[in-house]
Design a protein around this motif. Structure first.
Motif, PDB file in Angstrom:
ATOM      1  N   GLU A   1       0.830  -1.208   0.000  1.00  0.00           N
ATOM      2  CA  GLU A   1       0.000   0.000   0.000  1.00  0.00           C
ATOM      3  C   GLU A   1       0.865   1.260   0.000  1.00  0.00           C
ATOM      4  O   GLU A   1       0.578   2.235  -0.714  1.00  0.00           O
ATOM      5  N   ILE A   2       1.934   1.260   0.785  1.00  0.00           N
ATOM      6  CA  ILE A   2       2.792   2.444   0.886  1.00  0.00           C
ATOM      7  C   ILE A   2       3.616   2.631  -0.389  1.00  0.00           C
ATOM      8  O   ILE A   2       3.746   3.754  -0.900  1.00  0.00           O
ATOM      9  N   SER A   3       4.174   1.557  -0.908  1.00  0.00           N
ATOM     10  CA  SER A   3       5.048   1.652  -2.086  1.00  0.00           C
ATOM     11  C   SER A   3       4.276   1.752  -3.390  1.00  0.00           C
ATOM     12  O   SER A   3       4.792   2.235  -4.399  1.00  0.00           O
ATOM     13  N   GLY A   4       3.028   1.276  -3.379  1.00  0.00           N
ATOM     14  CA  GLY A   4       2.246   1.235  -4.607  1.00  0.00           C
ATOM     15  C   GLY A   4       2.662   0.114  -5.535  1.00  0.00           C
ATOM     16  O   GLY A   4       2.220   0.055  -6.688  1.00  0.00           O
ATOM     17  N   ASN A   5       3.485  -0.817  -5.024  1.00  0.00           N
ATOM     18  CA  ASN A   5       3.986  -1.926  -5.833  1.00  0.00           C
ATOM     19  C   ASN A   5       3.451  -3.263  -5.321  1.00  0.00           C
ATOM     20  O   ASN A   5       3.301  -3.446  -4.111  1.00  0.00           O
ATOM     21  N   LYS A   6       3.173  -4.158  -6.231  1.00  0.00           N
ATOM     22  CA  LYS A   6       2.809  -5.520  -5.858  1.00  0.00           C
ATOM     23  C   LYS A   6       4.087  -6.282  -5.560  1.00  0.00           C
ATOM     24  O   LYS A   6       5.011  -6.311  -6.392  1.00  0.00           O
TER      25      LYS A   6
END
Length: 355
Positions: free
Chosen positions: A296-301
């Motif tokens: 959620e914080i990084s925006g990466n899966k």
């Protein structure tokens, strides 16, 4: 002159201690020879942090001494002697996986290094407060025999087991349990620090940390849970979960909050006292829950996989009960919750990568 001496000063807790105490003491003396790079490789070097401290704090003086070598330590203590009012001993070999590779190195750093620091403190500045960063691994795998239940995302203590509703306190036995060699070397150091308080009357405090974390951690796969996890979230590197369905629970305390515990102890010290020090019920998560927050914080899966093989002696559920410390020092409380800590780690990591 009032001096604080900090070992492991370029590491996570050591560097936080330098920054915290820099405006509270005339001089901050740091000892760190970057053994972390030897333990975990070049990516875990703390040289960047040592340089940052030197650039930031004009009253910081660094020594690249080895705590295993009393001939390297003695001149430092002899130079400052009774001006040393506080010793914060954070230097350690911190991984139970790595300890099995080189047991002599692990024990000499954790146990013999601590004995060197204690005895030199006693000989040169016996009135100084001595603070030691111990670990929850001194309890071995005893926490795994508590009554646990499995939920969708984590293991948790059974609701009817009232005694541990706030977490694990300092009365849990450290005997009859598998510690890992790292845990055993830290037990030796832990008991030594207690004994110098109880036998010699020195003002010593033992802080048994849960997962210690923060933006200045040089995280690696074998040590630095949240830091390494966030690094994988940012870079896309593969992450492996080891055992317990990824539902193993850790409590996480921000380095600032831990060092603030040290500050409270320093102002009203005790002899040979022991405290559990972690995120407690305020900040804890399972591996699966931590991955979700990092995404959620990084925006990466995140790219991760699961291995059925858990690490030897690893805890299934560990949440620290800090009731004893808060009872002794009621003005202390946590500052950083889990999300705030991970967001800070994320932003700090991006900034370092940009440079």
């Amino acid at each position: 002159m009032n001096i604080v001496l900090i070992t492991g000063s370029a590491g996570l807790i050591g560097s936080e201690s330098v920054s915290f105490f820099a405006d509270k003491f005339d001089l901050v003396v740091g000892i760190d020879n970057n053994l972390r790079q030897y333990f975990f490789g070049a990516e875990s070097s703390t040289e960047w942090n040592r340089s940052r401290l030197a650039d930031t704090h004009s009253n910081y003086r660094h020594y690249s001494a080895d705590i295993r070598n009393i001939d390297e330590l003695s001149p430092i203590f002899e130079e400052y002697k009774s001006d040393i009012k506080l010793v914060v001993h954070t230097a350690a070999q911190p991984s139970h996986d790595w300890a099995a590779r080189e047991p002599f190195t692990d024990f000499s750093v954790n146990a013999n290094g601590t004995l060197n620091m204690l005895e030199l403190t006693r000989q040169n500045c016996p009135e100084a407060v001595f603070i030691f960063t111990s670990t929850n691994k001194v309890y071995g795998d005893n926490p795994n025999y508590l009554p646990l239940i499995e939920t969708e995302t984590r293991w948790e203590i059974a609701e009817d087991h009232i005694y541990y509703k706030n977490g694990i306190d300092e009365n849990l036995s450290i005997d009859h349990t598998k510690h890992s060699l790292f845990g055993a070397s830290k037990v030796a150091a832990d008991v030594l620090v207690q004994e110098y308080g109880r036998y010699f009357g020195m003002k010593t405090g033992v802080f048994r940390g849960g997962c210690l974390t923060g933006p200045n951690h040089s995280g690696a796969q074998l040590h630095g849970f949240l830091s390494y996890l966030m690094k994988c979230a940012i870079t896309g590197n593969h992450y492996t979960i080891f055992g317990y369905k990824g539902k193993q629970v850790r409590d996480n305390i921000h380095s600032f909050d831990l060092v603030n515990m040290f500050w409270h102890f320093y102002q009203n010290p005790r002899a040979g006292e022991v405290y559990n020090a972690g995120g407690g019920r305020y900040a804890n998560c399972s591996m699966l829950e931590a991955i979700k927050i990092c995404e959620e914080i990084s925006g990466n899966k995140m790219d991760y996989s699961y291995s059925e093989t858990n690490r030897i002696g690893d805890h299934i559920w560990y949440v620290s009960d800090l009731s004893k410390f808060i009872n002794h020092y009621p003005s202390w409380y946590w500052t950083y919750d889990l999300t705030a800590t991970l967001a800070q780690i994320h932003d700090s990591m991006l900034l370092r990568m940009a440079h």
